[in-house]
Design a protein around this motif. Structure first.
Motif, PDB file in Angstrom:
ATOM      1  N   GLN A 221      52.959 -29.053 -10.854  1.00  0.00           N
ATOM      2  CA  GLN A 221      54.133 -29.911 -10.756  1.00  0.00           C
ATOM      3  C   GLN A 221      55.371 -29.034 -10.650  1.00  0.00           C
ATOM      4  O   GLN A 221      55.637 -28.207 -11.528  1.00  0.00           O
ATOM      5  N   LYS A 222      56.114 -29.230  -9.594  1.00  0.00           N
ATOM      6  CA  LYS A 222      57.273 -28.369  -9.346  1.00  0.00           C
ATOM      7  C   LYS A 222      58.379 -28.576 -10.375  1.00  0.00           C
ATOM      8  O   LYS A 222      59.153 -27.662 -10.652  1.00  0.00           O
ATOM      9  N   ASP A 223      58.475 -29.779 -10.922  1.00  0.00           N
ATOM     10  CA  ASP A 223      59.573 -30.081 -11.845  1.00  0.00           C
ATOM     11  C   ASP A 223      59.224 -29.828 -13.302  1.00  0.00           C
ATOM     12  O   ASP A 223      60.009 -30.169 -14.195  1.00  0.00           O
ATOM     13  N   LYS A 224      58.059 -29.248 -13.577  1.00  0.00           N
ATOM     14  CA  LYS A 224      57.654 -28.980 -14.959  1.00  0.00           C
ATOM     15  C   LYS A 224      57.738 -27.481 -15.249  1.00  0.00           C
ATOM     16  O   LYS A 224      57.346 -26.651 -14.423  1.00  0.00           O
ATOM     17  N   THR A 225      58.222 -27.159 -16.455  1.00  0.00           N
ATOM     18  CA  THR A 225      58.296 -25.774 -16.902  1.00  0.00           C
ATOM     19  C   THR A 225      57.094 -25.478 -17.788  1.00  0.00           C
ATOM     20  O   THR A 225      56.879 -26.157 -18.798  1.00  0.00           O
TER      21      THR A 225
ATOM     22  N   ASP B 291      57.342 -28.338 -21.022  1.00  0.00           N
ATOM     23  CA  ASP B 291      57.318 -29.770 -20.731  1.00  0.00           C
ATOM     24  C   ASP B 291      55.937 -30.363 -21.017  1.00  0.00           C
ATOM     25  O   ASP B 291      54.952 -30.028 -20.364  1.00  0.00           O
TER      26      ASP B 291
END
Length: 548
Positions: free
Chosen positions: A362-366, A370
């Motif tokens: 997932q590109k928006d997860k760190t 997250d």
């Protein structure tokens, strides 16, 4: 491992869980409309007509309850009035019916149906609506789940506990964009509800005497017996459904041991995701014995990640710790059935590890920050342990964990590759789950021997990752352990716990000397976890803290 009904259940829960704060305000129209009717027939066997309408319903006795209403225009037309700027697809994605349940004139529960409830035709062309609410067995229909949530989660069964009441249902349109917009009443009706007394076997109510040969020293401390008897009555009445066992340990001694619904001390209980925590335990032991370097070891040290689908450079940064804390960044979310990595997509495959490692990121997860509940990641952990320790995971767990705890009666489930299933596939006796919880309460020590390092226990039970990203307010996750706070009589009690579908729990309290186990088989019941909370807050904790 999963029920087909669970998909429908989650769909119903997605939006409704936060709608009670958006209760509709009463207006003059409330008194004028009376176009919703009730019937008590089996809709599968008979086609309801106006001749079947009824103005009374006996709760706990009548097996069927349906509602009927006819609209002047399809729902979509009412949604357009709320948001004329949206297309039809946008309206159906952001809006639906809102149902309000009122008892004796007071709003008790409000549900905004999620977009998956009802067909497109039912919202765009249909005028006549028939919705089953009460049925003697579980049915795959959103109305049945809505009634269950009204009763079990929304407080319905608390206000409809005894006597006669007026139940009103109001139907409105709603649109949820940045704010919630609710339209005027489309349908409203009421019915008199008589609550029939639930007959129970009175022999099930007294506190159960602890039988010999428990493997525990018995506690001589008192507790509030009437509270436990009140709990037993609620279980017998099925107010708390499918509860199988309650075990309480106080200061390393057995205080309470009770079984219900056909289970006993020797019953092996399927606790579902409670078993995930054992993957954390075995990883900690493997690290201590130098079979694995540390939890900060990279996943790429165990697998050639480039050989799997959807490789990206980001995958090279995944650590074992991020799998322990459900923050690995894989595109997998068990709360979202459209997620490619949802566990339901994993189980039918012939290689669960391959399925998991093939997932994109997932590109928006760190990574490491997250939180997303991701069962497939725990399967990867189990495989890592299995290939790293002598003789594999199951043998290693037997020698390093179960044998020291004198746990001999247990049963593993296995992955397609014959590896112990760390997704949640191990069955133990309730009293042995209590041993596992007490081991952590003892900071990893059992009978004077350090089974798990104190440092690993501390890490496992601590607040490693915030669950705010996943929408769980104030929630934290450790190394495959949850954290929360119970408030009883104004006092807060922090607890770390294992949790599994159906309401299965192992509670390890931090400031009071208790370990509490609840075993339950309410696997498809949306109130299973809330029931466990209610049992703890209203009965078990008051009983063991306040005493008699």
């Amino acid at each position: 491992m999963k029920s087909n009904y669970y998909l429908a259940l989650i769909a119903c829960l997605i939006i409704s869980c936060n709608t009670i704060n958006s209760s509709p305000k009463k207006n003059s129209q409330t008194k004028e409309i009376e176009n919703l009717y009730f019937s008590k027939i089996d809709f599968k066997k008979n086609k309801p007509t106006s001749d079947n309408y009824s103005n009374s319903f006996t709760l706990n006795k009548d097996e069927f309850l349906n509602i009927h209403f006819t609209l002047d225009k399809p729902l979509i037309e009412s949604l357009k009035l709320l948001a004329p700027n949206l297309t039809q697809d946008q309206l159906l994605n952001k809006g639906n019916f809102q149902f309000s349940f009122l008892v004796d004139g007071e709003i008790i529960y409000v549900e905004n149906l999620n977009k998956g409830a009802g067909t497109i035709d039912s919202k765009t062309t249909q005028l006549k609506h028939m919705i089953p609410l009460v049925y003697p067995k579980q049915i795959d229909f959103w109305g049945w789940f809505m009634w269950l949530k009204f009763m079990k989660l929304g407080g319905g069964q608390d206000v409809l506990a005894e006597g006669n009441h007026s139940l009103s249902i109001e139907v409105r349109p709603y649109i949820k964009e940045e704010t919630l917009k609710v339209g005027t009443i489309l349908a409203k009706g009421n019915i008199t509800v008589e609550v029939a007394k639930i007959l129970v076997d009175e022999t099930l109510i007294p506190v159960q005497k602890i039988q010999p040969n428990s493997g525990w020293e018995l506690s001589k401390d008192n507790f509030n017996s009437p509270k436990i008897e009140a709990l037993n009555r609620k279980i017998a009445e099925k107010r708390f459904e499918n509860i199988n066992g309650v075990v309480v340990i106080k200061e390393n001694k057995l205080l309470i041991e009770e079984y219900f619904n056909g289970e006993n001390r020797n019953s092996l209980h399927d606790s579902r995701s409670v078993g995930k925590s054992l993957a954390s335990t075995m990883l900690g032991i493997a690290i201590e014995e130098n079979h694995i370097k540390s939890e900060n070891t990279l996943l790429k040290d165990f697998y050639e990640l480039k050989s799997f689908n959807n490789y990206s450079k980001k995958k090279d940064s995944i650590t074992l710790k991020s799998l322990l804390t459900m923050s690995s960044g894989f595109l997998g979310d068990d709360s979202d059935y459209s997620s490619p990595g949802n566990e339901e997509n994993m189980y039918p495959t012939n290689n669960w590890v391959k399925f998991s490692l093939n997932l994109p990121m997932q590109k928006d997860k760190t990574i490491g920050k997250d939180f997303t509940y991701f069962t497939a990641g725990v399967v990867i952990l189990g495989d890592v342990i299995h290939k790293s320790v002598p003789e594999g995971l199951v043998s290693y767990a037997d020698k390093k964990l179960f044998a020291p705890l004198d746990i001999t009666n247990y049963k593993w489930q296995y992955t397609p590759q014959k590896v112990g299933n760390t997704a949640g596939g191990i069955q133990l006796r309730a009293i042995d789950f209590a041993k596992y919880g007490q081991l952590y309460k003892n900071k990893g020590k059992w009978n004077g021997k350090q089974i798990i390092t104190e440092k690993w226990v501390e890490k496992s039970l601590s607040k490693q990752v915030s669950q705010a990203y996943a929408g769980i307010e104030g929630g934290y996750y450790g190394y495959l352990f949850w954290n929360k706070t119970y408030t009883v009589n104004g006092k807060n009690h922090q607890v770390s716990f294992c949790s599994g579908r159906g309401g299965n729990k192992i509670f390890i309290f931090k400031d009071i000397p208790f370990v509490v186990v609840i075993t339950s088989s309410a696997y498809n019941n949306p109130s299973a976890h809330s029931n466990a909370d209610k049992m703890m807050i209203e009965y078990i904790l008051p009983a063991i803290i306040e005493k008699e």
